[in-house]
Structure formats: structure tokens, C-alpha cells
Design an enzyme around this catalytic site. Structure first.
Site, PDB file in Angstrom:
ATOM      1  N   SER A 128      22.155  23.445   6.805  1.00 57.56           N
ATOM      2  CA  SER A 128      22.417  22.906   5.127  1.00 57.56           C
ATOM      3  C   SER A 128      21.963  23.965   4.292  1.00 57.56           C
ATOM      4  CB  SER A 128      21.298  21.584   4.991  1.00 57.56           C
ATOM      5  OG  SER A 128      21.332  21.503   3.640  1.00 57.56           O
ATOM      6  N   TYR A 153      13.801  16.972   4.400  1.00 59.49           N
ATOM      7  CA  TYR A 153      15.050  17.171   4.741  1.00 59.49           C
ATOM      8  C   TYR A 153      15.280  18.401   5.240  1.00 59.49           C
ATOM      9  CZ  TYR A 153      20.139  17.494   4.539  1.00 59.49           C
ATOM     10  OH  TYR A 153      21.577  18.103   5.024  1.00 59.49           O
TER      11      TYR A 153
HETATM   12  N1  LIG Z   1      27.597  16.753   2.504  1.00 61.21           N
HETATM   13  C1  LIG Z   1      26.989  17.861   2.417  1.00 61.21           C
HETATM   14  O1  LIG Z   1      27.379  18.388   1.151  1.00 61.21           O
HETATM   15  C2  LIG Z   1      26.120  18.245   3.342  1.00 61.21           C
HETATM   16  C3  LIG Z   1      25.293  19.452   3.008  1.00 61.21           C
HETATM   17  C4  LIG Z   1      24.363  20.088   3.933  1.00 61.21           C
HETATM   18  C5  LIG Z   1      24.493  19.457   5.186  1.00 61.21           C
HETATM   19  N2  LIG Z   1      25.136  18.430   5.391  1.00 61.21           N
HETATM   20  C6  LIG Z   1      24.947  17.895   6.839  1.00 61.21           C
HETATM   21  O2  LIG Z   1      26.374  17.647   7.274  1.00 61.21           O
HETATM   22  C7  LIG Z   1      26.184  16.495   8.190  1.00 61.21           C
HETATM   23  C8  LIG Z   1      27.252  15.381   7.736  1.00 61.21           C
HETATM   24  O3  LIG Z   1      26.894  15.100   6.362  1.00 61.21           O
HETATM   25  P1  LIG Z   1      27.837  13.981   5.706  1.00 61.21           P
HETATM   26  O4  LIG Z   1      28.045  14.426   4.237  1.00 61.21           O
HETATM   27  O5  LIG Z   1      28.994  13.708   6.361  1.00 61.21           O
HETATM   28  O6  LIG Z   1      26.762  12.568   5.868  1.00 61.21           O
HETATM   29  P2  LIG Z   1      26.844  11.271   5.855  1.00 61.21           P
HETATM   30  O7  LIG Z   1      25.955  10.509   5.629  1.00 61.21           O
HETATM   31  O8  LIG Z   1      28.446  10.696   5.336  1.00 61.21           O
HETATM   32  O9  LIG Z   1      27.342  11.186   7.604  1.00 61.21           O
HETATM   33  C9  LIG Z   1      26.473  11.280   8.552  1.00 61.21           C
HETATM   34  C10 LIG Z   1      26.660   9.899   9.508  1.00 61.21           C
HETATM   35  O10 LIG Z   1      25.700  10.129  10.591  1.00 61.21           O
HETATM   36  C11 LIG Z   1      25.601   8.618  10.899  1.00 61.21           C
HETATM   37  N3  LIG Z   1      24.104   8.762  11.397  1.00 61.21           N
HETATM   38  C12 LIG Z   1      23.087   9.004  10.863  1.00 61.21           C
HETATM   39  N4  LIG Z   1      21.840   8.917  11.665  1.00 61.21           N
HETATM   40  C13 LIG Z   1      22.449   8.581  12.781  1.00 61.21           C
HETATM   41  C14 LIG Z   1      21.862   8.458  14.083  1.00 61.21           C
HETATM   42  N5  LIG Z   1      20.406   8.385  14.347  1.00 61.21           N
HETATM   43  N6  LIG Z   1      22.649   8.189  15.155  1.00 61.21           N
HETATM   44  C15 LIG Z   1      23.998   8.124  14.880  1.00 61.21           C
HETATM   45  N7  LIG Z   1      24.761   8.307  13.911  1.00 61.21           N
HETATM   46  C16 LIG Z   1      23.795   8.385  12.801  1.00 61.21           C
HETATM   47  C17 LIG Z   1      25.419   7.897   9.640  1.00 61.21           C
HETATM   48  O11 LIG Z   1      25.815   6.613   9.627  1.00 61.21           O
HETATM   49  C18 LIG Z   1      26.538   8.625   8.906  1.00 61.21           C
HETATM   50  O12 LIG Z   1      27.857   8.030   9.139  1.00 61.21           O
HETATM   51  C19 LIG Z   1      24.791  15.942   8.064  1.00 61.21           C
HETATM   52  O13 LIG Z   1      24.003  16.452   9.275  1.00 61.21           O
HETATM   53  C20 LIG Z   1      24.244  16.363   7.033  1.00 61.21           C
HETATM   54  O14 LIG Z   1      22.684  16.621   6.746  1.00 61.21           O
HETATM   55  C21 LIG Z   1      26.110  17.734   4.702  1.00 61.21           C
END
Ligand SMILES: NC(=O)c1ccc[n+]([C@@H]2O[C@H](COP(=O)([O-])OP(=O)(O)OC[C@H]3O[C@@H](n4cnc5c(N)ncnc54)[C@H](O)[C@@H]3O)[C@@H](O)[C@H]2O)c1
Length: 322
Positions: A128, A153
Site C-alpha cells: 500500500s 493498517y
Molecule cells: N483500493 C485501494 O485503493 C488500495 C490501496 C492500497 C492497498 N490496497 C490493498 O489491496 C487489497 C485489495 O483492496 P480492495 O480495495 O479490493 O479492498 P476490498 O475490501 O474491496 O477487498 C478485500 C476483500 O478481502 C476480503 N477479506 C478481508 N479479510 C479477509 C480474510 N481474513 N479472509 C478472506 N477474505 C478476506 C474482503 O471480504 C474483501 O472482499 C487489500 O489488501 C488492500 O489493503 C487497496
């Protein structure tokens, strides 16, 4: 080729699965615990776009469930793992740190250990931009020291990189962290500014403008993120320490007030603005140096924010029939 995508019902996970399934000879196993951090209906609606696509299999599974994870890895013997499941969101980590320890630390340990016991060609996982903390030397480059996270986080995401490096060192497991910079687009996340702003503007509610608008973000369109993830998956790190880190951002920070104007234009309405101080855990600027990614895979994100936000707002209106 068998690929595991964790967090498949999530914003980025759904889009990555969709792109992988367009390739021939690919079987995608999606897992997700479908937790209620935000609307489960949205997660199910995302999954519905994948179910029925040939080659897609979904299991409801928590990455923190070691027995479930080991059973799945032993049965399926994945070639690649794209690990996106995590408790996301900066601010919620100040309220519920245990959810982050469970999913991001215990869950990540399980992913690493499963990849070691049932070897995969490459583990790609979500880092991230928040790892950079509140530094103001920009752009952020992967060589900078990152030992001052300003949220729990961010600390878990940096911890994941260090944990992965130890497995790459000890067991030769190829691992790559992708530091995503503020991802937005269709099927996005309801806890992030693009969604919160579009929703409020379209429904005549005020938007919260933190730090009185004095913030900048490097917004990255979902299709660019997906392209990067898929290219990086095939770029397997090698050598003594098969571990890599890449920023993946638009390399173009946008001032918050400019972002609001773009969102207003995409919505066709003006926002009512409520100016507020900076929130704990937040950072004033994010700005990705993407030279390393370009050199490795010949690609960096470039979708203009105006175009991406119009696509997002069009999707949002169609999805909620507004
Ligand atoms: N969207 C952004 O801007 C962004 C930026 C930096 C990092 N990220 C990282 O990218 C990844 C995806 O992000 P996103 O935006 O799609 O978020 P999101 O919350 O939409 O997707 C994450 C998914 O993981 C599932 N999840 C959470 N904990 C879990 C567990 N213990 N076991 C199984 N499933 C689990 C959730 O139900 C969710 O559907 C994450 O790791 C997030 O930290 C996202």
C-alpha cells in the site's frame, strides 16, 4: 495454469479475476470470507459477475483459517497466488486493530506458509502507498526508508513485506509486493473518497473535505492496476533474494479540491462542502515514482482522472439506478 486470488469478492480482486479469466488455459480459484466491513450485497454482486464464467471457482474461506487454507493448497497445487484479501481502510484500523492483526498478519502468515509447503511459482500481494507514512519528499520511491507508519493498517502492510522477504530468503519463495496508490473505478469501495463523494453529491448530502482541502492523492484507475498485477505476476523475481517491491500509481498527484471539481463534473452537480481538520492516520500527499515498475514490466498506469471518474460515476448510477 491454476491461479489463486484471495479477496476475490473485493474491488481489486473481482477485477483481477475477470482479467485472468479472459486468458486461455487459466483456472482461477477465488476465495473471500465475505466479511461485513462494508455491504456484503456489493461483494455478492461482484461475485455474480464471475460466477458462471468458465474456469472460475469460488470458496468462502477466511485466510486466517489455517486448516481451510492448507486443505485448499494441498488439493489444488496452485501455480500462482495473488493475495489481495486484507482488512483494508486506514481509519478503521484505529477502531478495530484486532481485525487487522487477524486478516493481515495471521492471514498473511498462512498464505506464506501454504505457499512454502505447496510451492508456487510466485506470490504477488497487495502492499500500500500508506507504507510511506506522512513524508513530504516526493515522489515516493521504493528505495526510501519506510519505518514510520502513521496507521496500524500501514504497519501491517509493511510487516507483510518484511515477512515475505524472510520467506524469500529462507525458502527461496518468489514474492512481490505491489504498493497500490488510491485505486478507484467501477465496483469500487464504499469507504473511499471517490465513492463517498459521488454518493453524497448525487444524493444532495454534504461531502467531508478533510484537512480543509489541503491534500493530494495519486489516484489510480482499476484497469491500470489490473494490467500491472497481471504483468507483475509473470515477472517472477529470481537471484539470491527472490523478493521485489513495486509502486503502482498514476505518477500524478491531484489536489483534493481539483478532485472534487472532477467528481462534480462527472456527476453533473455541485457538491456541498463541509471543511474539517486532518484525520488521525491520514497523510497529506501520495505520489508514486513508477520508474521501477516501468523498467521491469514496460507499463505504468496513465488513465486520466477525468475519464476514470466519469466511468466510475456512470457505473455507480447504473448500479444504484440513480
Ligand atoms: N483500493 C485501494 O485503493 C488500495 C490501496 C492500497 C492497498 N490496497 C490493498 O489491496 C487489497 C485489495 O483492496 P480492495 O480495495 O479490493 O479492498 P476490498 O475490501 O474491496 O477487498 C478485500 C476483500 O478481502 C476480503 N477479506 C478481508 N479479510 C479477509 C480474510 N481474513 N479472509 C478472506 N477474505 C478476506 C474482503 O471480504 C474483501 O472482499 C487489500 O489488501 C488492500 O489493503 C487497496
Amino acid at each position: 495454469m491454476k491461479i489463486l486470488v484471495t479477496g476475490a469478492a473485493g474491488f481489486i480482486g473481482r477485477a483481477v479475476c475477470e482479467a485472468l479469466l479472459r486468458r486461455s488455459g487459466v483456472t482461477v480459484f477465488g476465495i473471500d470470507n465475505l466479511n461485513d466491513y462494508y455491504a456484503v450485497e456489493l461483494k455478492n454482486a461482484r461475485l455474480a459477475t464471475l460466477q458462471g464464467v468458465p474456469g472460475f471457482h469460488f470458496h468462502k474461506l477466511d485466510v486466517a483459517d489455517w486448516v481451510g487454507m492448507e486443505t485448499l493448497f494441498a488439493q489444488e497445487r496452485f501455480d500462482y497466488v495473488i493475495h489481495l484479501a486484507a482488512q483494508a481502510g486506514v481509519r478503521y484500523s484505529l477502531q478495530n486493530p484486532h481485525a487487522y492483526a487477524e486478516s493481515n498478519l495471521m492471514g498473511f502468515t498462512n498464505v506464506l506458509e501454504a505457499c512454502r509447503r505447496y510451492p508456487v511459482k510466485h506470490l504477488v500481494f497487495a502492499g500500500s502507498s500508506s507504507i510511506y507514512g506522512s513524508r513530504t519528499e516526493v515522489p515516493f520511491s521504493e528505495d526510501q526508508r519506510v519505518d514510520l507508519p502513521v496507521s496500524f493498517y500501514a504497519a501491517t502492510k509493511r510487516a507483510n513485506e518484511l515477512m515475505a522477504a524472510s520467506y524469500s530468503h529462507l525458502y527461496g519463495l518468489p514474492t512481490t509486493s505491489l504498493r497500490f496508490f488510491t485505486v478507484y473505478g467501477p465496483w469500487g469501495r464504499p469507504d473511499m473518497a471517490p465513492w463517498l463523494f459521488a454518493d453524497a453529491i448525487l444524493n444532495g448530502r454534504p461531502i467531508k473535505v478533510f484537512n480543509h482541502g489541503k491534500m493530494q492523492r495519486d489516484f489510480t484507475y482499476i484497469d491500470d492496476i489490473v494490467e500491472g498485477v497481471v504483468r507483475v505476476m509473470e515477472h517472477v523475481p529470481s537471484g539470491e533474494l527472490p523478493h521485489a517491491i513495486f509502486n503502482i500509481g498514476n505518477h500524478q498527484p491531484v489536489a483534493l479540491m481539483r478532485f472534487i471539481e472532477i467528481t462534480e463534473r462527472a456527476c453533473g452537480r455541485e457538491a456541498v462542502k463541509e471543511y474539517l481538520p486532518m484525520q488521525d492516520g491520514d497523510v497529506p500527499i501520495t505520489y508514486a515514482d513508477t520508474a521501477r515498475l516501468r523498467a521491469a514490466v514496460g507499463f505504468t498506469p496513465s488513465t486520466p482522472l477525468e475519464l476514470g471518474m466519469q466511468r466510475f460515476v456512470d457505473w455507480f448510477r447504473a448500479f444504484y439506478q440513480q
